[in-house]
Design a protein around this motif. Sequence first.
Motif, PDB file in Angstrom:
ATOM      1  N   UNK A 174       0.863  -1.187   0.000  1.00 45.95           N
ATOM      2  CA  UNK A 174       0.000   0.000   0.000  1.00 45.95           C
ATOM      3  C   UNK A 174       0.894   1.230   0.000  1.00 45.95           C
ATOM      4  N   UNK A 175       0.720   2.096  -1.002  1.00 42.11           N
ATOM      5  CA  UNK A 175       1.449   3.364  -1.098  1.00 42.11           C
ATOM      6  C   UNK A 175       0.500   4.485  -0.700  1.00 42.11           C
ATOM      7  N   UNK A 176       0.949   5.328   0.213  1.00 37.93           N
ATOM      8  CA  UNK A 176       0.089   6.413   0.708  1.00 37.93           C
ATOM      9  C   UNK A 176       0.870   7.726   0.755  1.00 37.93           C
ATOM     10  N   UNK A 177       0.291   8.764   0.162  1.00 40.31           N
ATOM     11  CA  UNK A 177       0.898  10.095   0.198  1.00 40.31           C
ATOM     12  C   UNK A 177       0.536  10.774   1.518  1.00 40.31           C
ATOM     13  N   UNK A 178       1.550  11.166   2.268  1.00 39.77           N
ATOM     14  CA  UNK A 178       1.344  11.890   3.511  1.00 39.77           C
ATOM     15  C   UNK A 178       2.205  13.143   3.508  1.00 39.77           C
ATOM     16  N   UNK A 179       2.037  13.974   4.529  1.00 42.64           N
ATOM     17  CA  UNK A 179       2.705  15.269   4.548  1.00 42.64           C
ATOM     18  C   UNK A 179       4.221  15.147   4.483  1.00 42.64           C
ATOM     19  N   UNK A 180       4.770  14.090   5.073  1.00 43.08           N
ATOM     20  CA  UNK A 180       6.229  13.922   5.115  1.00 43.08           C
ATOM     21  C   UNK A 180       6.744  13.015   4.002  1.00 43.08           C
ATOM     22  N   UNK A 181       5.918  12.676   3.028  1.00 41.89           N
ATOM     23  CA  UNK A 181       6.355  11.871   1.893  1.00 41.89           C
ATOM     24  C   UNK A 181       5.442  10.688   1.641  1.00 41.89           C
ATOM     25  N   UNK A 182       5.871   9.825   0.741  1.00 45.58           N
ATOM     26  CA  UNK A 182       5.086   8.637   0.389  1.00 45.58           C
ATOM     27  C   UNK A 182       5.520   7.473   1.272  1.00 45.58           C
ATOM     28  N   UNK A 183       4.561   6.855   1.940  1.00 49.82           N
ATOM     29  CA  UNK A 183       4.848   5.722   2.821  1.00 49.82           C
ATOM     30  C   UNK A 183       4.499   4.416   2.120  1.00 49.82           C
ATOM     31  N   UNK A 184       5.374   3.417   2.309  1.00 49.90           N
ATOM     32  CA  UNK A 184       5.172   2.080   1.748  1.00 49.90           C
ATOM     33  C   UNK A 184       4.970   1.098   2.886  1.00 49.90           C
ATOM     34  N   UNK A 185       3.859   0.362   2.833  1.00 46.61           N
ATOM     35  CA  UNK A 185       3.547  -0.622   3.868  1.00 46.61           C
ATOM     36  C   UNK A 185       3.156  -1.928   3.191  1.00 46.61           C
ATOM     37  N   UNK A 186       3.731  -3.028   3.672  1.00 45.89           N
ATOM     38  CA  UNK A 186       3.401  -4.349   3.148  1.00 45.89           C
ATOM     39  C   UNK A 186       2.461  -5.060   4.117  1.00 45.89           C
ATOM     40  N   UNK A 187       1.364  -5.594   3.592  1.00 44.88           N
ATOM     41  CA  UNK A 187       0.349  -6.251   4.404  1.00 44.88           C
ATOM     42  C   UNK A 187       0.184  -7.705   3.981  1.00 44.88           C
ATOM     43  N   UNK A 188      -0.114  -8.548   4.956  1.00 44.07           N
ATOM     44  CA  UNK A 188      -0.284  -9.978   4.727  1.00 44.07           C
ATOM     45  C   UNK A 188      -1.764 -10.327   4.812  1.00 44.07           C
ATOM     46  N   UNK A 189      -2.361 -10.629   3.674  1.00 45.82           N
ATOM     47  CA  UNK A 189      -3.791 -10.953   3.641  1.00 45.82           C
ATOM     48  C   UNK A 189      -4.110 -12.283   4.288  1.00 45.82           C
ATOM     49  N   UNK A 190      -3.107 -13.115   4.483  1.00 44.44           N
ATOM     50  CA  UNK A 190      -3.359 -14.415   5.108  1.00 44.44           C
ATOM     51  C   UNK A 190      -3.333 -14.326   6.632  1.00 44.44           C
ATOM     52  N   UNK A 191      -2.957 -13.172   7.158  1.00 43.06           N
ATOM     53  CA  UNK A 191      -2.857 -12.979   8.608  1.00 43.06           C
ATOM     54  C   UNK A 191      -4.140 -12.342   9.128  1.00 43.06           C
ATOM     55  N   UNK A 192      -4.758 -12.981  10.092  1.00 41.05           N
ATOM     56  CA  UNK A 192      -6.012 -12.468  10.649  1.00 41.05           C
ATOM     57  C   UNK A 192      -5.851 -11.115  11.321  1.00 41.05           C
ATOM     58  N   UNK A 193      -4.634 -10.778  11.770  1.00 36.53           N
ATOM     59  CA  UNK A 193      -4.394  -9.523  12.477  1.00 36.53           C
ATOM     60  C   UNK A 193      -4.309  -8.325  11.546  1.00 36.53           C
ATOM     61  N   UNK A 194      -4.457  -8.536  10.256  1.00 34.90           N
ATOM     62  CA  UNK A 194      -4.361  -7.436   9.313  1.00 34.90           C
ATOM     63  C   UNK A 194      -5.424  -6.365   9.574  1.00 34.90           C
TER      64      UNK A 194
END
Length: 242
Positions: free
Chosen positions: A171-191
């Motif tokens: 997931x790429x998200x534009x925020x005030x301090x720049x673009x943040x990259x976060x990797x998520x695991x769809x197989x993990x219930x804690x997502x």
Amino acid sequence: MAYFYESEKTLDSLTLFDLEQVERSQLRIKANDQLNILVSSSENPAAVSSFNLPVASVGNILDGDMQPTGQPKLQTYLVDQKGTISFPVLGEIDVEGMTRNELRLYMERELAKYIKKPMVNVRLANFQISVLGEVLKPGTFPLSDEYISLPKALGLAGDLTIYGRRDNVLVLREEADGIKKVYLDLTDNEIVNSPYYYLQQNDVVYVEPNGPQRQSASYNRNASIYISIASVLVSLAVLISR
């Protein structure tokens, strides 16, 4: 392909998740957002006209005349790079970082100085997300619903193909301090507890291809031709040498 995996011990139990992260994930107004702001009043409807932008007519030029077609379109307020909008009578308003509800309450307080019992409706006119990579229908999706989760976004794109990595969705998200990259695991219930589980305006979701798909993408489609030519040349060389 399993999503939100739980162990067998918890399959028969009720799992409750903390909904505080839903509140933290509320949309915040950002620069370049386009806002629909409609002011109304049950006490004095005529008094609100100066606080609303004129409605733009949608039409086509037919025989030299503009003929209206379809539904009229409400004009929008563009949030500038300073995070402000210019609103009639109220002037410049700093809206960046506010939620829609916070802006609504602020404007109703300010407008109460001019009209009785004002009601303000605020909507984000250009809310959209992009889903790319190993999905059935990649693309950019404009949405009227500003409350969208990652699985719902993937559903709009037709779900992941069999070649997509479900344990490493970016997931790429534009925020005030720049673009943040976060990797998520769809197989993990804690997502569901991730602050990136609920998407925001202009988020980009990228589904990475798995190993076999990467290898097939790098495979030279002309390799078989080259091998055939090499075989012919070797055969000719053997015949000539005899």
